[in-house]
Design an enzyme around this catalytic site. Structure first.
Site, short mmCIF file in Angstrom:
data_model
loop_
_atom_site.label_atom_id
_atom_site.label_comp_id
_atom_site.label_asym_id
_atom_site.label_seq_id
_atom_site.Cartn_x
_atom_site.Cartn_y
_atom_site.Cartn_z
CB SER A 28 0.65 -4.48 -1.20
OG SER A 28 1.15 -5.88 -0.97
CG ASP A 30 3.14 -6.98 -8.48
OD1 ASP A 30 3.35 -8.24 -7.58
OD2 ASP A 30 2.02 -6.58 -7.61
CG HIS A 72 4.33 -6.19 -4.62
ND1 HIS A 72 3.72 -6.17 -5.13
CD2 HIS A 72 4.30 -5.73 -3.62
CE1 HIS A 72 2.54 -6.45 -3.94
NE2 HIS A 72 3.49 -6.26 -2.90
#
Length: 406
Positions: A214, A315, A347
């Protein structure tokens, strides 16, 4: 805007471990690989571990409430704050089991200092087998640039260590402790520390892999590209990109300008995001995809490692197109790269829920066999390793995926 003080900043006086009158520092400002537990009796070491566990728990709670605070007080933001609490509650049984192993394992070196800042710490997850130098994964956690925490690397580090792969999980300054320049500086310094010192722990300095998740994927990919530019221009460097055998990007952000409105629509307020990124004019500068397309990148391409990006097709926090576009840009300039889209994954699935499910997963198995590829003995050991244990019931994990605010 009021700048919050983290627990680690309040405890800054305890960051530098001093033994007698000897403060363990290098002339460059990098702290040498030494931890205070080396000088304690077993009972003192246990008490120190308990205190560390308490302080780390405090830090986690502090980071969660920091995120809730920055989400604001609007209806949409309050719903996301509630989702965060419910999501954390659903996965908590599994996280507690991981935390137990993390705090009590004798094969984890916690909070090794790699620099002078309070958050300049890393955790080392060491294989039990001490024969030969081990490949090393430097893991840079995500957390919306605000709640990154090295302990989450245990989800990856503990099972990889069981498969003869060492993991170094980095902490770095989060907002509002620092802005993007500080985060980039910390991560680069952490990678440098690993490159220089990992052999002292049994790691192979010539087999280092970097993985970011991320926001951590954004920071770490930018660090590698920037380092390649410096190296190609003959500038002074503290570590070489040639030591990095591959880069693994997980659910990453690689082009910032197109995502400002997307983040704002999900409750990540534009003003906060632009502040941590040092203004709208800096978005392009700190975007790896824009950097790789810059004509001045030139000779840096030839020294970049293999880039492998993973992204879940479900996601909602960072659309999978972010990874699709970055891979296309990498290939366009001649960087060896590939994209693995994970069908139906959110995600947080790839890093959190799949780790708590145990067993096999596309991401985990790929990394293990990529790193051990060609090593017959290592692959035989992996084949004999017990499967990862399930740490949380499937219905709770499915519900967590549905309600996750990330």
């Amino acid at each position: 805007m009021c700048r919050l003080r983290s627990f680690t900043e309040d405890m800054k006086s305890t960051v530098t471990h001093t033994v007698g009158n000897d403060t363990r520092r290098r002339s460059s400002g990098i702290v040498s690989p030494v931890t205070i537990s080396q000088f304690l009796s077993p009972s003192e070491s246990f008490n120190c571990d308990i205190k560390d566990a308490a302080s780390e728990t405090y830090l986690i709670l502090h980071l969660i409430f920091t995120l809730i605070r920055y989400l604001g007080v609007g209806r949409r933001s309050m719903l996301r704050a509630v989702s965060l609490v419910v999501y954390t509650t659903l996965i908590l049984p599994g996280l507690l089991k991981v935390a137990y192993q993390y705090c009590l394992s004798t094969h984890v070196r916690r909070s090794v200092m790699y620099g002078d800042q309070p958050r300049n710490r890393l955790d080392l997850f060491l294989p039990k087998d001490k024969d030969g130098l081990k490949p090393v994964v430097v893991f840079v956690t995500g957390g919306a640039w605000m709640i990154g925490y090295k302990g989450l690397g245990a989800l990856l580090g503990l099972p990889l260590a069981d498969r003869d792969i060492m993991v170094a999980s980095l902490d770095y300054r989060n907002y509002p402790q620092g802005t993007i320049s500080d985060m980039v500086e910390d991560v680069s310094q952490g990678i440098s520390f690993v490159c220089k010192n990992i052999a002292e722990y049994g790691g192979d300095p010539n087999r280092i892999y970097v993985m970011g998740q991320s926001a951590g994927a954004h920071i770490s990919s930018y660090v590698i590209l920037r380092q390649a530019i410096k190296e190609s221009k003959g500038e002074a460097i503290s570590w070489s990109v040639s030591q990095i055998k591959a880069y693994f990007g997980l659910s990453g952000v690689y082009n910032l300008p197109p995502l400002v409105d997307h983040f704002d629509g999900r409750g990540f307020h534009r003003s906060i995001f632009l502040t941590m990124m040092e203004g709208e004019e800096s978005l392009q500068h700190f975007s790896p995809e824009i950097l790789i397309n810059d004509l001045s990148f030139g000779n840096a391409v030839s020294i970049l490692p293999h880039f492998v990006l993973f992204h879940g097709t479900a996601d909602a926090s960072i659309p999978p197109d972010a990874s699709v576009s970055f891979v296309e840009s990498l290939k366009r300039v001649g960087v060896r790269s590939e994209l693995i889209l994970c069908d139906g994954k959110s995600h947080t699935d790839l890093m959190v829920q799949d780790a708590l499910r145990g067993g096999k997963s596309e991401l985990f198995d790929y990394i293990v066999y990529y790193i051990h590829g060609g090593n017959v003995d290592a692959l035989a050991m992996v084949a004999r390793a017990p499967p990862r244990n399930r740490l949380c019931p499937e219905p709770m994990l499915n519900l967590a995926s549905m309600i996750s605010p990330f």
